[in-house]
Design a protein around this motif. Structure first.
Motif, short mmCIF file in Angstrom:
data_model
loop_
_atom_site.label_atom_id
_atom_site.label_comp_id
_atom_site.label_asym_id
_atom_site.label_seq_id
_atom_site.Cartn_x
_atom_site.Cartn_y
_atom_site.Cartn_z
N GLN A 1 0.83 -1.22 0.00
CA GLN A 1 0.00 0.00 0.00
C GLN A 1 0.86 1.26 0.00
OE1 GLN A 1 -2.53 -1.07 -0.81
NE2 GLN A 1 -3.43 -2.69 0.41
N ALA B 1 -0.93 4.58 -1.05
CA ALA B 1 -1.89 5.05 -0.04
C ALA B 1 -1.15 5.63 1.16
CB ALA B 1 -2.79 3.90 0.39
N LEU C 1 -10.46 6.62 2.17
CA LEU C 1 -9.70 5.40 1.89
C LEU C 1 -10.61 4.41 1.19
CD1 LEU C 1 -8.02 4.85 5.39
CD2 LEU C 1 -7.40 6.49 3.61
N LYS D 1 -7.02 -0.98 5.53
CA LYS D 1 -7.52 0.39 5.73
C LYS D 1 -7.62 0.73 7.22
CE LYS D 1 -11.32 -0.36 3.41
NZ LYS D 1 -11.10 -1.78 3.02
N THR D 2 -8.30 -0.13 7.95
CA THR D 2 -8.48 0.13 9.37
C THR D 2 -7.14 0.01 10.10
OG1 THR D 2 -10.72 -0.71 9.22
CG2 THR D 2 -9.79 -0.55 11.42
N CYS E 1 -5.10 3.13 9.67
CA CYS E 1 -5.60 4.25 10.49
C CYS E 1 -5.25 4.08 11.95
CB CYS E 1 -7.09 4.40 10.33
SG CYS E 1 -7.45 5.46 8.97
N ASP F 1 -15.39 4.57 9.60
CA ASP F 1 -15.20 3.36 8.79
C ASP F 1 -16.53 2.95 8.15
OD1 ASP F 1 -13.65 1.40 7.73
OD2 ASP F 1 -13.08 0.51 9.64
N GLY G 1 -13.41 5.61 5.49
CA GLY G 1 -12.92 4.40 4.83
C GLY G 1 -14.07 3.52 4.39
N HIS H 1 -6.12 4.94 -2.48
CA HIS H 1 -6.59 3.66 -3.00
C HIS H 1 -5.79 2.51 -2.40
CE1 HIS H 1 -9.19 2.78 -6.62
NE2 HIS H 1 -9.05 1.65 -5.97
N PHE H 2 -6.46 1.53 -1.85
CA PHE H 2 -5.77 0.35 -1.32
C PHE H 2 -5.88 -0.79 -2.32
CE2 PHE H 2 -4.77 1.06 3.25
CZ PHE H 2 -5.08 2.40 3.26
#
Ligand SMILES: Nc1ncnc2c1ncn2[C@@H]1O[C@H](COP(=O)(O)OP(=O)(O)OP(=O)(O)O)[C@@H](O)[C@H]1O
Ligand SMILES: [Mg+2]
Length: 336
Positions: free
Chosen positions: A22, A25, A57, A65-66, A69, A124, A175, A235-236
């Motif tokens: 990633q 990102a 995200l 993603k989480t 963060c 989220d 996200g 972008h992931f």
């Protein structure tokens, strides 16, 4: 406000210790966060206002993603809270729910409202707020978007006890997995009117095509006002099998390390061969939930071993050579 040593490259370096891959990102987010705090400082000095750039995200489930963060929140040392958009949609009292989120932010700041006003709120599952979504919701996704819009733009919100928090400088990161967005993008990305010189055209087009346009998000079901408040999109990418192997073995708190520690506490050395990680990654890849299934598969593999080991003081070492065969137990030589 933000530790002076935390430049974008330092932030990325720290994220690298926990989040595999990633790269794009990470860079986008590190620069956005850095610029955000710079803008606040400058605006304060010049007594001016600034345009906030909240971050979105986007990426499939289990791509980090989480994780990114929560890691970011540890690195930055600013007050940081996470909320789920889905739980906002499940209540009739959206505004109360939002107040509660901001109250948690103040608590994280030790009750210091000024400090909380420079915090970060991560929301989220934002993709679940699409207008006309199929899920059973008490408050419509659109209603929640409107409620969030207000605090994202900046407004005073009354907290318990009558104090107010101003959300103007709070950075919002949203996200979501946005299942189906890729198809929308594929349909919408026809840049007929952008001319590029022959040399850079391929690269340029690739870049443009990888961008999520606000109109794509609109097509997906986010209201235009809402997408406009999220100008930065990170972008992931989906994780390939190699990356899934790295997820199990490389991060500081990776699953392999965690279990090696558990075994070490029993006086046993756990060794898992490279081939096994490849097998797990292959299975996990089939499950199509990113890195999410890795822990389950790994735990299932070590559970029978961990059942035996505490009762067997003679075992010195366990070697797992395949996901589908029994592990090798190496026993201590008598007297050693
Ligand atoms: N890039 C990554 N690097 C390291 N670990 C990862 C990565 N992506 C996922 N993981 C692992 O998978 C688990 C799930 O990841 P995470 O919760 O960040 O997914 P997500 O992208 O937020 O998914 P969802 O859209 O379902 O919320 C994490 O606990 C983490 O251990
Ligand atoms: Mg998540």
């Amino acid at each position: 406000m933000l530790d002076k040593t935390l430049t974008p490259s330092v932030i990325v370096g720290r994220l690298d210790q926990y989040v595999v891959g990633q790269e794009a990102a990470k860079k986008t987010i590190a620069v956005a966060v850095y610029a955000h705090f710079k803008k606040i400082a400058t605006a304060r000095r010049d007594n001016a206002t600034f345009a906030k750039s909240n971050i979105l995200l986007v990426g499939s489930t289990g791509t980090g993603k989480t994780l990114l963060c929560s890691t970011l929140s540890r690195i930055l040392g600013v007050p940081f809270v996470t909320a789920e958009a889905t739980s906002l949609a499940q209540t009739r009292y959206v505004n109360e729910e939002i107040e509660a989120i901001l109250q948690r932010l103040v608590d994280k700041a030790g009750g210091d409202i000024a400090k909380a006003q420079n915090g970060i709120v991560f929301i989220d599952e934002i993709d679940k707020l699409k207008a006309g979504g199929a899920e059973v919701q008490t408050t419509s996704g659109e209603g929640v978007q409107h409620a969030l819009l207000k605090i994202m733009e900046g407004s005073p919100v009354k907290l318990d006890g009558g104090r107010y928090i101003d959300t103007t400088d709070i950075l919002f990161i949203c996200g979501g997995a946005f299942v189906g967005l890729a198809e929308i993008m594929a349909r919408s990305h026809a840049y007929k009117y952008i001319s590029v010189s022959k040399g850079d055209s391929k690269q340029m087009m690739d870049r443009l095509n990888a961008r999520v346009k606000p109109t794509d998000l609109f097509t997906y079901g986010l209201i235009p006002e809402f997408t406009r408040r999220l100008p930065i999109v990170a972008h992931f990418h989906d994780l390939n099998q190699k990356m899934l192997v790295r997820v199990m073995t490389e991060p500081k708190d990776c699953i392999y390390g965690q279990f090696r520690d558990i075994f070490a506490n029993e006086g046993v050395e756990l060794t898992v061969d490279q081939r096994v990680f490849d097998q797990i990654a292959e299975l996990a890849f089939e499950y199509k939930i990113g890195a999410r299934s890795l822990r389950g598969i790994f735990e299932e593999m070590v559970t029978p071993i961990l059942f035996v080991v505490p009762d067997r003081r003679d075992i010195e070492k366990v070697v797992v050579t395949s996901l589908f065969t029994e592990p090798d137990f190496v026993t201590r030589q008598p007297g050693s």
